[in-house]
Design a protein around this motif. Structure first.
Motif, PDB file in Angstrom:
ATOM      1  N   THR A 160     146.590  53.363 -19.457  1.00 58.78           N
ATOM      2  CA  THR A 160     146.365  54.479 -18.553  1.00 58.78           C
ATOM      3  C   THR A 160     147.665  54.890 -17.878  1.00 58.78           C
ATOM      4  OG1 THR A 160     144.928  55.285 -16.780  1.00 58.78           O
ATOM      5  CG2 THR A 160     145.717  53.019 -16.563  1.00 58.78           C
ATOM      6  N   ASN A 161     147.797  56.184 -17.666  1.00 56.12           N
ATOM      7  CA  ASN A 161     148.961  56.740 -16.968  1.00 56.12           C
ATOM      8  C   ASN A 161     148.484  57.982 -16.210  1.00 56.12           C
ATOM      9  OD1 ASN A 161     151.564  57.216 -16.145  1.00 56.12           O
ATOM     10  ND2 ASN A 161     152.176  58.269 -18.029  1.00 56.12           N
ATOM     11  N   PRO A 162     147.627  57.754 -15.199  1.00 60.44           N
ATOM     12  CA  PRO A 162     146.915  58.895 -14.619  1.00 60.44           C
ATOM     13  C   PRO A 162     147.786  59.833 -13.799  1.00 60.44           C
ATOM     14  CG  PRO A 162     146.260  56.842 -13.531  1.00 60.44           C
ATOM     15  CD  PRO A 162     147.196  56.468 -14.631  1.00 60.44           C
ATOM     16  N   VAL A 163     148.891  59.329 -13.234  1.00 60.97           N
ATOM     17  CA  VAL A 163     149.681  60.173 -12.338  1.00 60.97           C
ATOM     18  C   VAL A 163     151.162  60.127 -12.738  1.00 60.97           C
ATOM     19  CG1 VAL A 163     150.380  60.580  -9.946  1.00 60.97           C
ATOM     20  CG2 VAL A 163     148.066  59.743 -10.446  1.00 60.97           C
ATOM     21  N   THR A 164     151.737  61.280 -12.987  1.00 66.55           N
ATOM     22  CA  THR A 164     153.163  61.394 -13.288  1.00 66.55           C
ATOM     23  C   THR A 164     153.820  62.024 -12.060  1.00 66.55           C
ATOM     24  OG1 THR A 164     152.573  61.717 -15.602  1.00 66.55           O
ATOM     25  CG2 THR A 164     154.816  62.296 -14.985  1.00 66.55           C
ATOM     26  N   ALA A 165     154.406  61.177 -11.196  1.00 63.50           N
ATOM     27  CA  ALA A 165     154.870  61.664  -9.894  1.00 63.50           C
ATOM     28  C   ALA A 165     155.910  60.701  -9.315  1.00 63.50           C
ATOM     29  CB  ALA A 165     153.679  61.769  -8.937  1.00 63.50           C
ATOM     30  N   PRO A 166     156.651  61.140  -8.299  1.00 65.29           N
ATOM     31  CA  PRO A 166     157.655  60.263  -7.678  1.00 65.29           C
ATOM     32  C   PRO A 166     157.020  59.035  -7.019  1.00 65.29           C
ATOM     33  CG  PRO A 166     157.922  62.539  -6.934  1.00 65.29           C
ATOM     34  CD  PRO A 166     156.653  62.490  -7.720  1.00 65.29           C
ATOM     35  N   LEU A 167     157.762  57.929  -6.976  1.00 61.29           N
ATOM     36  CA  LEU A 167     157.256  56.668  -6.417  1.00 61.29           C
ATOM     37  C   LEU A 167     156.727  56.837  -4.997  1.00 61.29           C
ATOM     38  CD1 LEU A 167     160.006  54.118  -7.557  1.00 61.29           C
ATOM     39  CD2 LEU A 167     157.659  54.297  -8.413  1.00 61.29           C
ATOM     40  N   SER A 168     157.397  57.661  -4.198  1.00 60.01           N
ATOM     41  CA  SER A 168     156.997  57.794  -2.785  1.00 60.01           C
ATOM     42  C   SER A 168     155.670  58.528  -2.628  1.00 60.01           C
ATOM     43  CB  SER A 168     158.090  58.482  -1.979  1.00 60.01           C
ATOM     44  OG  SER A 168     158.539  59.615  -2.669  1.00 60.01           O
ATOM     45  N   ASP A 169     155.172  59.138  -3.695  1.00 58.62           N
ATOM     46  CA  ASP A 169     153.861  59.805  -3.637  1.00 58.62           C
ATOM     47  C   ASP A 169     152.723  58.887  -4.099  1.00 58.62           C
ATOM     48  OD1 ASP A 169     155.236  62.007  -2.867  1.00 58.62           O
ATOM     49  OD2 ASP A 169     154.890  63.178  -4.696  1.00 58.62           O
ATOM     50  N   LEU A 170     153.055  57.700  -4.578  1.00 61.83           N
ATOM     51  CA  LEU A 170     152.027  56.846  -5.191  1.00 61.83           C
ATOM     52  C   LEU A 170     151.418  55.891  -4.166  1.00 61.83           C
ATOM     53  CD1 LEU A 170     153.917  56.043  -8.532  1.00 61.83           C
ATOM     54  CD2 LEU A 170     152.360  57.940  -8.029  1.00 61.83           C
ATOM     55  N   THR A 171     150.231  55.363  -4.496  1.00 54.86           N
ATOM     56  CA  THR A 171     149.491  54.520  -3.543  1.00 54.86           C
ATOM     57  C   THR A 171     149.299  53.097  -4.101  1.00 54.86           C
ATOM     58  OG1 THR A 171     147.378  55.062  -4.568  1.00 54.86           O
ATOM     59  CG2 THR A 171     148.155  56.536  -2.798  1.00 54.86           C
ATOM     60  N   PRO A 172     149.073  52.138  -3.196  1.00 54.57           N
ATOM     61  CA  PRO A 172     148.783  50.770  -3.653  1.00 54.57           C
ATOM     62  C   PRO A 172     147.526  50.717  -4.523  1.00 54.57           C
ATOM     63  CG  PRO A 172     149.266  50.788  -1.303  1.00 54.57           C
ATOM     64  CD  PRO A 172     149.186  52.234  -1.730  1.00 54.57           C
ATOM     65  N   GLU A 173     146.554  51.555  -4.209  1.00 54.29           N
ATOM     66  CA  GLU A 173     145.306  51.544  -4.995  1.00 54.29           C
ATOM     67  C   GLU A 173     145.579  51.954  -6.445  1.00 54.29           C
ATOM     68  OE1 GLU A 173     145.671  53.109  -1.989  1.00 54.29           O
ATOM     69  OE2 GLU A 173     144.646  51.515  -0.891  1.00 54.29           O
ATOM     70  N   LEU A 174     146.457  52.944  -6.604  1.00 54.17           N
ATOM     71  CA  LEU A 174     146.794  53.381  -7.962  1.00 54.17           C
ATOM     72  C   LEU A 174     147.548  52.275  -8.705  1.00 54.17           C
ATOM     73  CD1 LEU A 174     146.727  55.769 -10.009  1.00 54.17           C
ATOM     74  CD2 LEU A 174     149.047  56.294  -9.239  1.00 54.17           C
ATOM     75  N   PHE A 175     148.451  51.589  -7.985  1.00 54.13           N
ATOM     76  CA  PHE A 175     149.203  50.495  -8.626  1.00 54.13           C
ATOM     77  C   PHE A 175     148.219  49.467  -9.179  1.00 54.13           C
ATOM     78  CE2 PHE A 175     153.479  48.081  -8.010  1.00 54.13           C
ATOM     79  CZ  PHE A 175     153.448  47.684  -9.330  1.00 54.13           C
ATOM     80  N   GLN A 176     147.233  49.106  -8.357  1.00 52.86           N
ATOM     81  CA  GLN A 176     146.239  48.110  -8.762  1.00 52.86           C
ATOM     82  C   GLN A 176     145.490  48.560 -10.015  1.00 52.86           C
ATOM     83  OE1 GLN A 176     145.996  45.257  -7.355  1.00 52.86           O
ATOM     84  NE2 GLN A 176     144.192  44.488  -8.411  1.00 52.86           N
ATOM     85  N   LYS A 177     145.074  49.831 -10.010  1.00 55.61           N
ATOM     86  CA  LYS A 177     144.281  50.357 -11.123  1.00 55.61           C
ATOM     87  C   LYS A 177     145.093  50.356 -12.425  1.00 55.61           C
ATOM     88  CE  LYS A 177     142.118  54.678 -12.524  1.00 55.61           C
ATOM     89  NZ  LYS A 177     141.848  56.061 -12.231  1.00 55.61           N
ATOM     90  N   VAL A 178     146.338  50.828 -12.332  1.00 59.71           N
ATOM     91  CA  VAL A 178     147.173  50.902 -13.537  1.00 59.71           C
ATOM     92  C   VAL A 178     147.501  49.487 -14.030  1.00 59.71           C
ATOM     93  CG1 VAL A 178     149.376  51.744 -14.471  1.00 59.71           C
ATOM     94  CG2 VAL A 178     148.074  53.159 -12.868  1.00 59.71           C
ATOM     95  N   PHE A 179     147.776  48.584 -13.082  1.00 50.63           N
ATOM     96  CA  PHE A 179     148.096  47.199 -13.456  1.00 50.63           C
ATOM     97  C   PHE A 179     146.910  46.539 -14.163  1.00 50.63           C
ATOM     98  CE2 PHE A 179     148.159  42.633 -12.417  1.00 50.63           C
ATOM     99  CZ  PHE A 179     149.362  42.281 -13.018  1.00 50.63           C
ATOM    100  N   GLU A 180     145.721  46.765 -13.654  1.00 45.89           N
ATOM    101  CA  GLU A 180     144.554  46.088 -14.231  1.00 45.89           C
ATOM    102  C   GLU A 180     144.306  46.510 -15.671  1.00 45.89           C
ATOM    103  OE1 GLU A 180     141.375  46.373 -11.368  1.00 45.89           O
ATOM    104  OE2 GLU A 180     142.262  44.722 -10.222  1.00 45.89           O
ATOM    105  N   VAL A 181     144.482  47.795 -15.962  1.00 49.36           N
ATOM    106  CA  VAL A 181     144.223  48.275 -17.331  1.00 49.36           C
ATOM    107  C   VAL A 181     145.397  47.967 -18.263  1.00 49.36           C
ATOM    108  CG1 VAL A 181     143.768  50.332 -18.739  1.00 49.36           C
ATOM    109  CG2 VAL A 181     142.664  50.075 -16.500  1.00 49.36           C
ATOM    110  N   ASN A 182     146.619  48.174 -17.784  1.00 46.63           N
ATOM    111  CA  ASN A 182     147.786  48.084 -18.682  1.00 46.63           C
ATOM    112  C   ASN A 182     148.331  46.672 -18.853  1.00 46.63           C
ATOM    113  OD1 ASN A 182     147.598  50.826 -18.876  1.00 46.63           O
ATOM    114  ND2 ASN A 182     149.532  51.293 -17.866  1.00 46.63           N
ATOM    115  N   THR A 183     148.047  45.779 -17.893  1.00 44.88           N
ATOM    116  CA  THR A 183     148.661  44.444 -17.946  1.00 44.88           C
ATOM    117  C   THR A 183     147.619  43.317 -17.867  1.00 44.88           C
ATOM    118  OG1 THR A 183     150.534  45.405 -16.749  1.00 44.88           O
ATOM    119  CG2 THR A 183     150.496  43.018 -16.983  1.00 44.88           C
ATOM    120  N   LYS A 184     146.824  43.345 -16.809  1.00 43.53           N
ATOM    121  CA  LYS A 184     145.908  42.220 -16.578  1.00 43.53           C
ATOM    122  C   LYS A 184     144.845  42.118 -17.674  1.00 43.53           C
ATOM    123  CE  LYS A 184     142.929  40.577 -12.823  1.00 43.53           C
ATOM    124  NZ  LYS A 184     142.425  40.996 -11.493  1.00 43.53           N
TER     125      LYS A 184
END
Ligand SMILES: NC(=O)c1ccc[n+]([C@@H]2O[C@H](COP(=O)([O-])OP(=O)(O)OC[C@H]3O[C@@H](n4cnc5c(N)ncnc54)[C@H](OP(=O)(O)O)[C@@H]3O)[C@@H](O)[C@H]2O)c1
Length: 254
Positions: free
Chosen positions: A95-119
């Motif tokens: 998954t790669n739901p958001v293409t945006a600068p780091l300062s616009d991203l949220t911890p919740e999104l990090f968790q979601k992307v990590f769970e699908v792409n890595t965990k």
């Protein structure tokens, strides 16, 4: 010419309903494999399963969320109940739901992307590998991205989670070589799919930048990655483990 022969093999492809996953499922079936097709939506998996059956192979469509461990447990159980073995596991869902600068991203999104792409890929591979070993071993392919090897701007979480899967691939290969389970990463560059189109729609210039960032000055079609998949899945790569196969039109060479 050498023909890839996967007769009597059972393959499981996460994210097998669309994009690269669908191309892989059909390529594996053409080479003779029976295929488990997993994604969140059963109806799209079922459509691809029909295509596999039309090729004369068996198919098991299964609804599973790649970031939910209990869902992956159910997927593996269904695979063994239906086929009794697993020879090729392709962790392709990503998954790669958001293409945006780091300062616009949220911890919740990090968790979601990590769970699908890595965990999820770690979990599924680590639960599958010992069972694969009991039937003579097999091949695990973790689909990363050149973004995980040469991270570009605006794809922070995507690149980080694919880099993490790249690292885990090498650890898997080291830990499971003695069990006869080979583990390799496949790193495609940009190819046309829903994921690519979604990023292009979010970020002006993404398409042009992706084209300019390759030596071949184009975006690929999914079938152009297929040869790499069949190579890693089959005995043609029997002495290959812990490596990363890149199909990127020259992105990393620039
Ligand atoms: N497109 C590119 O340019 C590119 C470049 C390098 C690497 N990659 C990697 O290649 C792989 C395939 O990408 P693609 O472009 O073919 O993607 P895609 O067209 O967006 O298809 C994604 C597939 O994964 C499934 N999926 C998505 N989220 C899921 C989840 N949480 N649980 C289970 N299944 C899920 C989707 O089905 P459902 O919606 O039914 O779940 C679909 O079958 C990914 O790992 C991606 O990161 C892509």
């Amino acid at each position: 010419m050498y023909q890839v022969n996967l007769e009597d093999k059972v393959a499981l492809v996460t994210g097998g309903s669309r994009g690269l996953g669908r191309a892989m499922v059909l390529g594996l079936a053409r080479a003779g494999a029976d295929v488990v097709i997993a994604s969140r939506k059963l109806d799209t998996c079922e459509s691809v399963a029909e295509e596999v059956r039309a090729l004369g192979r068996q198919a098991l469509p299964f609804a599973a969320h790649a970031g939910q461990m209990e869902s992956l447990d159910a997927l593996l159980e269904a695979t063994y109940q239906r086929f009794g073995r697993l020879d090729i596991l392709i962790n392709n869902a990503g998954t790669n739901p958001v293409t945006a600068p780091l300062s616009d991203l949220t911890p919740e999104l990090f968790q979601k992307v990590f769970e699908v792409n890595t965990k999820g890929p770690w979990y599924l591979a680590s639960r599958a590998a010992p069972r694969m070993a009991k039937h003579g071993g097999g091949s695990i392919i973790n689909v990363i991205s050149v973004a995980g090897l040469k991270p570009p701007a605006y794809q922070g979480f995507y690149a980080a989670t694919k880099s993490a899967l790249h690292a885990l691939t090498k650890v898997m290969a080291a830990e499971w070589a003695s069990m006869g389970v080979r583990v390799n990463a496949l790193a495609p560059g940009s190819f046309h799919s829903d994921m690519f189109d979604n990023s292009a729609a979010q970020l002006p210039g993404f398409m042009e930048g992706s084209i300019a960032a390759t030596l071949q000055k184009r975006v690929a079609e999914t079938d152009e990655v297929l040869g790499s998949v069949l190579y890693l899945a089959s005995d043609m790569s029997s002495f290959t483990t812990g490596t990363t196969l890149v199909a990127d039109g020259g992105y990393l060479a620039l």
